[in-house]
Motif scaffolding. Structure first.
Motif, PDB file in Angstrom:
ATOM      1  N   UNK A 145       0.806  -1.214   0.000  1.00 58.41           N
ATOM      2  CA  UNK A 145       0.000   0.000   0.000  1.00 58.41           C
ATOM      3  C   UNK A 145       0.849   1.278   0.000  1.00 58.41           C
ATOM      4  N   UNK A 146       2.095   1.210   0.498  1.00 58.84           N
ATOM      5  CA  UNK A 146       2.917   2.419   0.533  1.00 58.84           C
ATOM      6  C   UNK A 146       3.500   2.781  -0.835  1.00 58.84           C
ATOM      7  N   UNK A 147       3.316   1.917  -1.820  1.00 61.65           N
ATOM      8  CA  UNK A 147       3.875   2.166  -3.146  1.00 61.65           C
ATOM      9  C   UNK A 147       2.951   3.058  -3.978  1.00 61.65           C
ATOM     10  N   UNK A 148       3.562   3.909  -4.782  1.00 60.87           N
ATOM     11  CA  UNK A 148       2.835   4.786  -5.692  1.00 60.87           C
ATOM     12  C   UNK A 148       2.475   3.998  -6.943  1.00 60.87           C
ATOM     13  N   UNK A 149       1.186   3.913  -7.249  1.00 58.65           N
ATOM     14  CA  UNK A 149       0.738   3.079  -8.366  1.00 58.65           C
ATOM     15  C   UNK A 149       1.247   3.578  -9.707  1.00 58.65           C
ATOM     16  N   UNK A 150       1.383   4.881  -9.866  1.00 59.68           N
ATOM     17  CA  UNK A 150       1.871   5.440 -11.122  1.00 59.68           C
ATOM     18  C   UNK A 150       3.327   5.044 -11.362  1.00 59.68           C
ATOM     19  N   UNK A 151       4.138   5.196 -10.325  1.00 65.30           N
ATOM     20  CA  UNK A 151       5.573   4.955 -10.475  1.00 65.30           C
ATOM     21  C   UNK A 151       5.934   3.478 -10.519  1.00 65.30           C
ATOM     22  N   UNK A 152       5.131   2.634  -9.886  1.00 59.01           N
ATOM     23  CA  UNK A 152       5.488   1.211  -9.829  1.00 59.01           C
ATOM     24  C   UNK A 152       5.031   0.443 -11.061  1.00 59.01           C
ATOM     25  N   UNK A 153       4.121   1.014 -11.862  1.00 60.64           N
ATOM     26  CA  UNK A 153       3.561   0.234 -12.967  1.00 60.64           C
ATOM     27  C   UNK A 153       4.625  -0.360 -13.906  1.00 60.64           C
ATOM     28  N   UNK A 154       5.694   0.368 -14.279  1.00 59.98           N
ATOM     29  CA  UNK A 154       6.684  -0.256 -15.171  1.00 59.98           C
ATOM     30  C   UNK A 154       7.443  -1.422 -14.539  1.00 59.98           C
ATOM     31  N   UNK A 155       7.454  -1.507 -13.212  1.00 59.80           N
ATOM     32  CA  UNK A 155       8.123  -2.623 -12.552  1.00 59.80           C
ATOM     33  C   UNK A 155       7.441  -3.940 -12.905  1.00 59.80           C
ATOM     34  N   UNK A 156       6.138  -3.901 -13.192  1.00 64.01           N
ATOM     35  CA  UNK A 156       5.342  -5.114 -13.366  1.00 64.01           C
ATOM     36  C   UNK A 156       5.722  -5.923 -14.598  1.00 64.01           C
ATOM     37  N   UNK A 157       6.431  -5.315 -15.542  1.00 65.42           N
ATOM     38  CA  UNK A 157       7.016  -6.098 -16.636  1.00 65.42           C
ATOM     39  C   UNK A 157       8.493  -5.762 -16.784  1.00 65.42           C
ATOM     40  N   UNK A 158       8.778  -4.489 -17.055  1.00 68.40           N
ATOM     41  CA  UNK A 158      10.172  -4.096 -17.297  1.00 68.40           C
ATOM     42  C   UNK A 158      11.062  -4.448 -16.109  1.00 68.40           C
TER      43      UNK A 158
END
Length: 353
Positions: A145-158
């Motif tokens: 929950x402490x993660x920013x959804x906008x900034x973490x999205x590229x982590x999910x593949x890249x």
């Protein structure tokens, strides 16, 4: 937690035919099946794979019509009756691997990306370029929950992909890794994971903007392939003893770098192929490969454990993805820039606009 109000229609980017373009339009919101969750996607990174999905230029059939995207970060708003380990209101991510059978020999040995029955988000099933997306609960990424959804999205593949590639390379802390395509979406993240893992990086890419970005992110050296008179010699010279890097991560989107890598990797080094340029081949001289004991291997996306580890690096503040946010309605413009190789870092789409 009370279930949120879920609309009956939503905005999405839909590919109606191979070659595109993608069409921004309203479609129905689907309901999750017994083992699925419905995620209100807030942001989704744009991957080069998404361009291939639109163009239909990989030897793997897509569904049509298709909603692309597989870096979707959002909030669980509904779940099926069999789902027990994730709750409404939790943060969750839609990854490339949407589902696998969980019973074959690959799934049983933590190689679920190799499952013959795997479902692929934004390719064989609809992905995250929509406001509400369906995914199998067992495979969605758990996002703190402490993660920013906008900034973490590229982590999910890249992020997960390059982290897995670095693990597959076998490189150990203190050793050197060349990253080819270092200024792009995958490469810029790979530099940071390598640094966090104690590795030195030689960034290979073209242009001042990408050089500056790579150096800012922690690359120990930069080789510009657009100006280099002898790229192989320059990459070797960038390592302390001049023998070349211990490993090479190929995240480039063209074929030529795949043909060069074995020429500058250190003897007993490992060349890891990650990028997937359409219709490309890789080759290496047999004599040189044998007597220098070079290892050439492919690295696909990470499993569920790799995904959790990659997210933990981000949660600890060790990874800062360079990105630019645009509206979901502007997705086609990102593809146009991607075709020109004109994107430094990652593009993220905001599904609210």
């Amino acid at each position: 937690m009370a279930a949120p109000q879920i609309p009956s229609v939503q905005w999405a980017q839909v590919i109606e035919k191979s070659g595109g373009p993608t069409e921004y339009k309203q479609i129905p919101v689907q309901k999750p099946g017994p083992d699925e969750v419905l995620i209100n996607v807030k942001y989704s990174g744009v991957c080069h794979t998404d361009l291939h999905a639109m163009m239909g230029d990989w030897p793997l059939d897509t569904k049509l019509p298709l909603i692309g995207g597989h870096e979707g970060a959002g909030i669980v708003v509904a779940k099926g009756e069999l789902v027990q380990d994730i709750e409404i209101g939790d943060y969750a991510g839609i990854k490339w691997l949407n589902a696998s059978c969980l019973s074959c020999s690959y799934c049983q040995t933590s190689d679920e990306p190799l499952c013959a029955k795997a479902l692929l988000s934004g390719y064989t099933v609809d992905g995250s370029f929509q406001q509400y997306a369906i995914a199998k609960a067992l495979h969605v990424a758990r996002i703190p929950k402490e993660c920013d959804l906008e900034a973490i999205s590229p982590i999910l593949c890249a992020g997960i992909t390059v982290y897995k590639g670095l693990k597959e390379s076998g490189a150990r802390a203190g050793q050197w890794v060349a990253i080819v395509g270092a200024g792009g979406g995958l490469g810029s993240i790979a530099i940071q994971y390598a640094k966090a893992m104690g590795l030195h990086t030689i960034a290979i890419d073209g242009g001042d903007e990408k050089r500056d970005l790579c150096k800012k992110l922690g690359a120990s050296a930069f080789v510009d392939f657009t100006t280099s008179k002898n790229l192989v010699a320059e990459v070797k010279a960038a390592s302390p003893d001049g023998l070349g890097p211990n490993a090479v991560l190929l995240v480039a989107v063209s074929e030529k770098p795949f043909q060069q890598a074995t020429q500058y990797v250190r003897s007993r080094g490992t060349v890891v192929c990650i990028g997937l340029p359409a219709n490309a081949n890789i080759s290496a001289p047999v004599f040189d490969t044998v007597i220098r004991m070079i290892n050439i291997k492919g690295s696909y996306v990470g499993n569920r454990s790799d995904s959790a580890e990659a997210i933990e690096f981000y949660r600890r503040g060790l990874i800062n993805v360079p990105f630019k946010t645009i509206g979901l309605s502007e997705l086609q413009s990102a593809y146009d820039l991607m075709k020109k190789g004109a994107i430094a870092g990652r593009i993220v789409v905001d599904t609210s606009r």
